[in-house]
Design a protein around this motif. Structure first.
Motif, PDB file in Angstrom:
ATOM      1  N   ASP A 285       0.828  -1.123   0.074  1.00  0.00           N
ATOM      2  CA  ASP A 285      -0.005  -0.129   0.022  1.00  0.00           C
ATOM      3  C   ASP A 285       0.798   1.161   0.047  1.00  0.00           C
ATOM      4  OD1 ASP A 285      -1.704   2.075   0.612  1.00  0.00           O
ATOM      5  OD2 ASP A 285      -2.767   1.182   2.216  1.00  0.00           O
ATOM      6  N   GLU A 286       0.722   2.055  -1.087  1.00  0.00           N
ATOM      7  CA  GLU A 286       1.852   3.179  -1.143  1.00  0.00           C
ATOM      8  C   GLU A 286       1.278   4.408  -0.351  1.00  0.00           C
ATOM      9  OE1 GLU A 286       4.399   3.805  -3.525  1.00  0.00           O
ATOM     10  OE2 GLU A 286       4.070   1.946  -4.728  1.00  0.00           O
ATOM     11  N   THR A 287       0.016   4.318   0.325  1.00  0.00           N
ATOM     12  CA  THR A 287      -0.157   5.330   1.311  1.00  0.00           C
ATOM     13  C   THR A 287       0.508   4.940   2.716  1.00  0.00           C
ATOM     14  OG1 THR A 287      -2.280   4.437   2.038  1.00  0.00           O
ATOM     15  CG2 THR A 287      -2.281   5.631   0.150  1.00  0.00           C
ATOM     16  N   GLU A 288       0.934   3.615   2.798  1.00  0.00           N
ATOM     17  CA  GLU A 288       1.731   3.399   4.107  1.00  0.00           C
ATOM     18  C   GLU A 288       3.128   3.210   3.857  1.00  0.00           C
ATOM     19  OE1 GLU A 288       0.028   3.109   6.934  1.00  0.00           O
ATOM     20  OE2 GLU A 288      -1.999   2.684   6.361  1.00  0.00           O
ATOM     21  N   LYS A 289       3.807   3.342   5.006  1.00  0.00           N
ATOM     22  CA  LYS A 289       5.332   3.016   4.980  1.00  0.00           C
ATOM     23  C   LYS A 289       5.561   1.302   4.824  1.00  0.00           C
ATOM     24  CE  LYS A 289       7.020   6.781   7.466  1.00  0.00           C
ATOM     25  NZ  LYS A 289       6.179   7.689   8.348  1.00  0.00           N
ATOM     26  N   ASN A 290       6.475   1.015   4.147  1.00  0.00           N
ATOM     27  CA  ASN A 290       6.793  -0.125   3.945  1.00  0.00           C
ATOM     28  C   ASN A 290       8.392  -0.238   4.050  1.00  0.00           C
ATOM     29  OD1 ASN A 290       7.706  -3.188   2.717  1.00  0.00           O
ATOM     30  ND2 ASN A 290       5.363  -3.345   3.365  1.00  0.00           N
ATOM     31  N   ASN A 291       9.080  -1.140   4.444  1.00  0.00           N
ATOM     32  CA  ASN A 291      10.635  -1.280   4.232  1.00  0.00           C
ATOM     33  C   ASN A 291      10.927  -1.708   3.008  1.00  0.00           C
ATOM     34  OD1 ASN A 291      10.484  -4.083   4.746  1.00  0.00           O
ATOM     35  ND2 ASN A 291      10.767  -3.545   6.760  1.00  0.00           N
ATOM     36  N   TYR A 292      10.131  -2.332   2.398  1.00  0.00           N
ATOM     37  CA  TYR A 292      10.678  -2.790   0.820  1.00  0.00           C
ATOM     38  C   TYR A 292      11.666  -3.834   0.708  1.00  0.00           C
ATOM     39  CZ  TYR A 292       7.079   0.196  -0.846  1.00  0.00           C
ATOM     40  OH  TYR A 292       5.953   0.800  -1.049  1.00  0.00           O
ATOM     41  N   GLN A 293      11.682  -4.612   1.753  1.00  0.00           N
ATOM     42  CA  GLN A 293      12.872  -5.806   2.143  1.00  0.00           C
ATOM     43  C   GLN A 293      12.643  -6.634   1.365  1.00  0.00           C
ATOM     44  OE1 GLN A 293      15.821  -5.048   3.569  1.00  0.00           O
ATOM     45  NE2 GLN A 293      16.335  -7.078   4.768  1.00  0.00           N
ATOM     46  N   TYR A 294      11.295  -7.044   1.095  1.00  0.00           N
ATOM     47  CA  TYR A 294      10.966  -8.320   0.546  1.00  0.00           C
ATOM     48  C   TYR A 294      10.254  -8.280  -0.829  1.00  0.00           C
ATOM     49  CZ  TYR A 294      11.905 -10.236   5.110  1.00  0.00           C
ATOM     50  OH  TYR A 294      12.302 -10.574   6.218  1.00  0.00           O
ATOM     51  N   VAL A 295      10.996  -8.833  -1.737  1.00  0.00           N
ATOM     52  CA  VAL A 295      10.630  -8.642  -3.386  1.00  0.00           C
ATOM     53  C   VAL A 295      10.002  -9.981  -3.408  1.00  0.00           C
ATOM     54  CG1 VAL A 295      11.194  -8.604  -5.719  1.00  0.00           C
ATOM     55  CG2 VAL A 295      11.996  -6.880  -4.183  1.00  0.00           C
ATOM     56  N   VAL A 296       8.569 -10.250  -3.403  1.00  0.00           N
ATOM     57  CA  VAL A 296       7.912 -11.513  -3.277  1.00  0.00           C
ATOM     58  C   VAL A 296       7.132 -11.557  -4.702  1.00  0.00           C
ATOM     59  CG1 VAL A 296       6.286 -13.012  -2.123  1.00  0.00           C
ATOM     60  CG2 VAL A 296       7.314 -11.216  -0.782  1.00  0.00           C
ATOM     61  N   ILE A 297       7.309 -12.855  -5.244  1.00  0.00           N
ATOM     62  CA  ILE A 297       6.775 -13.010  -6.692  1.00  0.00           C
ATOM     63  C   ILE A 297       6.074 -13.922  -6.663  1.00  0.00           C
ATOM     64  CG2 ILE A 297       7.402 -13.536  -9.024  1.00  0.00           C
ATOM     65  CD1 ILE A 297       8.696 -10.899  -8.172  1.00  0.00           C
ATOM     66  N   ASP A 298       4.927 -14.221  -7.341  1.00  0.00           N
ATOM     67  CA  ASP A 298       3.805 -15.119  -7.221  1.00  0.00           C
ATOM     68  C   ASP A 298       4.124 -15.634  -8.789  1.00  0.00           C
ATOM     69  OD1 ASP A 298       0.969 -16.353  -6.592  1.00  0.00           O
ATOM     70  OD2 ASP A 298       1.054 -16.020  -8.902  1.00  0.00           O
ATOM     71  N   VAL A 299       4.189 -17.123  -8.752  1.00  0.00           N
ATOM     72  CA  VAL A 299       4.541 -17.810  -9.948  1.00  0.00           C
ATOM     73  C   VAL A 299       3.244 -18.722 -10.320  1.00  0.00           C
ATOM     74  CG1 VAL A 299       5.844 -19.682 -11.228  1.00  0.00           C
ATOM     75  CG2 VAL A 299       6.790 -18.123  -9.449  1.00  0.00           C
ATOM     76  N   ASP A 300       2.761 -18.439 -11.601  1.00  0.00           N
ATOM     77  CA  ASP A 300       1.430 -19.082 -11.869  1.00  0.00           C
ATOM     78  C   ASP A 300       1.753 -20.043 -12.843  1.00  0.00           C
ATOM     79  OD1 ASP A 300      -0.934 -19.796 -12.879  1.00  0.00           O
ATOM     80  OD2 ASP A 300      -1.865 -17.860 -13.504  1.00  0.00           O
ATOM     81  N   GLU A 301       1.945 -21.278 -12.460  1.00  0.00           N
ATOM     82  CA  GLU A 301       2.498 -22.202 -13.306  1.00  0.00           C
ATOM     83  C   GLU A 301       1.543 -22.612 -14.577  1.00  0.00           C
ATOM     84  OE1 GLU A 301       2.970 -26.038 -11.097  1.00  0.00           O
ATOM     85  OE2 GLU A 301       3.831 -27.196 -13.070  1.00  0.00           O
ATOM     86  N   SER A 302       0.308 -22.117 -14.524  1.00  0.00           N
ATOM     87  CA  SER A 302      -0.548 -22.642 -15.539  1.00  0.00           C
ATOM     88  C   SER A 302      -0.274 -21.643 -17.015  1.00  0.00           C
ATOM     89  CB  SER A 302      -2.110 -22.593 -15.262  1.00  0.00           C
ATOM     90  OG  SER A 302      -2.380 -21.513 -14.470  1.00  0.00           O
ATOM     91  N   ALA A 303       0.372 -20.552 -16.461  1.00  0.00           N
ATOM     92  CA  ALA A 303       0.406 -19.361 -17.196  1.00  0.00           C
ATOM     93  C   ALA A 303       1.811 -19.456 -17.815  1.00  0.00           C
ATOM     94  CB  ALA A 303      -0.053 -18.080 -16.699  1.00  0.00           C
TER      95      ALA A 303
END
Ligand code: T4K
Length: 396
Positions: A285-303
């Protein structure tokens, strides 16, 4: 087409790219602090550096009390001990194993709850279904620095007269409704492990606005000592050493530039991942602070035609040490999986997420050029996914 290292190509990186390598801050400032500490011969037992760190952290986090500890697991345990919890504590299964182990180490029973598919945080509806006469607390985890649904959890805690604790290991520097994460629930536990956005080598802290809990935790952290010769209960050694506080104070001084760097790395990934079929980046959420420590990727195997595990295998061969945090979910690990109540659990979202998410190298030691190289190889993998899949099948 790029020849992948898994098929005997040369690894893209000569040295490993790791998730969340530690920041150092200003090296000479840190070394000056250590020199002074050595001269003073005051190395632990709530020395001046620990006290200074506690007061600076409390100020930064906007919370009344910050009690530094030797690690985040200990911070969780001290909170549970101070709150005199008994019986069952509801925890999300999709978290680092320390959350569940801290509960068990206190002689309590972790009751595993499913998480919300979008936020990856404990689902308050599922949580309410697990509350019974043995429940004494809910332990929410602000996973990836995204705040739990704090209001709903607090209203459950109020309704059933139970405690609310947060594992805020990922959430240093993050906010909820524009208030820093630290003062919610009865108390919050931070990890200042070296892999965290803010660290003290090893370390952690309890934060709370409740003065009674704070005083109790200070005593428990130091063997239960109230005074020189007086102990008022079973305490433990949960103290942070001075050298760790020296690192913390130094890192705190450069924390805002670490955050800027983390965001720059995250934004570069965001641009690159946006064009890649089957991969999507978790957003904050760009309106909140985050530390952006985690770059989390979702892998959609079907795609994409390749599973998350295929990606991990391919990336590791290139020396890109992406991680499967938090596979397979705590309830699927020992000793919990051997428990008859636990191994029948069907936590669908935990299962879904733990089979699809991967965390990419990010944070302070990454450069934009490295992120671009990672992005290019992801693109190349996706571009030849069919061929790769058949070659992987032939290999296995
Ligand atoms: N609750 C939650 C939700 C947590 O995530 C954690 C800790 C806790 C509670 C407990 O807090 P602590 O008691 O740990 O303070 C790491 C950390 O050991 C752990 O602290 C952290 N969560 C967890 C998410 O990650 P591993 O097994 O992934 O660590 P490791 O050694 O594989 O390190 C990750 C990468 O970082 C490596 O590829 C190398 C790099 N690294 C690591 C260290 C330690 C460095 O470059 N330098 C270093 O000094 O668990």
């Amino acid at each position: 087409m790029y020849k992948l290292a898994i098929f005997d190509g040369k690894p893209l990186f000569a040295d490993e790219l790791c998730v969340n390598r530690p920041t150092i801050g200003n090296r000479s400032t840190f070394l000056n602090r250590v020199e002074k500490m050595l001269d003073s011969r005051m190395f632990t037992n709530s020395g001046p550096l620990v006290r200074e760190l506690e007061s600076k952290l409390a100020e930064y986090l906007g919370v009344k009390h910050c009690i530094a500890t030797c690690n985040g697991t200990m911070a969780l345990q001290l909170i549970m001990k101070a709150l005199n919890l008994t019986g069952e504590v509801i925890v999300p299964s999709f978290t680092f194993i320390a959350t569940a182990h801290a509960v068990s180490w206190q002689g309590l029973k972790p009751i595993f709850c499913d998480v919300d598919i979008d936020t990856n945080n404990i689902d308050p509806v599922a949580c309410e279904r697990l509350i019974n006469k043995n429940t004494t607390a809910i332990l929410g985890v602000h996973l990836w620095g995204r705040a739990c649904d704090i209001e709903k959890l607090q209203s459950l805690a109020d309704k059933y007269n139970i405690k609310l604790i947060f594992d805020s290991a990922h959430a240093f520097g993050c906010s909820h409704k524009n208030k820093m994460i630290a003062g919610f629930g009865d108390a919050e536990a931070f990890s200042f492990h070296s892999t965290k956005a803010f660290h003290t080598f090893e370390g952690g802290a309890v934060t709370t606005n409740n003065s009674e809990i704070a005083q109790k935790i200070k005593r428990l952290r130091n063997f239960g000592f109230v005074d020189y010769d007086c102990v008022d209960g079973i305490g433990i050694n949960g103290k942070m050493p001075e050298v760790c506080a020296a690192m913390g104070l130094t890192n705190l001084e450069s924390f805002s530039s670490s955050l800027t760097n983390n965001k720059k790395i995250y934004d570069e990934y965001k641009k690159l991942i946006a064009g890649l079929k089957g991969l999507s980046l978790h957003t904050y959420d760009e309106t909140e602070k985050n530390n952006y420590q985690y770059v989390v990727i979702d892998v959609d195997e079907s795609a994409v035609g390749l599973s998350r595990d295929n990606f991990i295998e391919i990336l590791h061969a290139e020396n890109i040490k992406a991680r499967k945090y938090f596979y397979p979910g705590c309830h699927n690990m020992q000793p919990y999986i051997s428990n008859n109540d636990t191994n029948k659990l069907n936590l669908l979202n935990t299962r879904f997420l733990s089979h699809r998410l991967m965390v990419l190298p990010a944070g302070s030691s990454m450069t934009i050029a490295q992120v671009n190289k990672v992005g290019n190889i992801l693109k190349s993998i996706i571009g030849q996914s069919k061929l790769i899949k058949s070659k992987l099948e032939a290999l296995n």
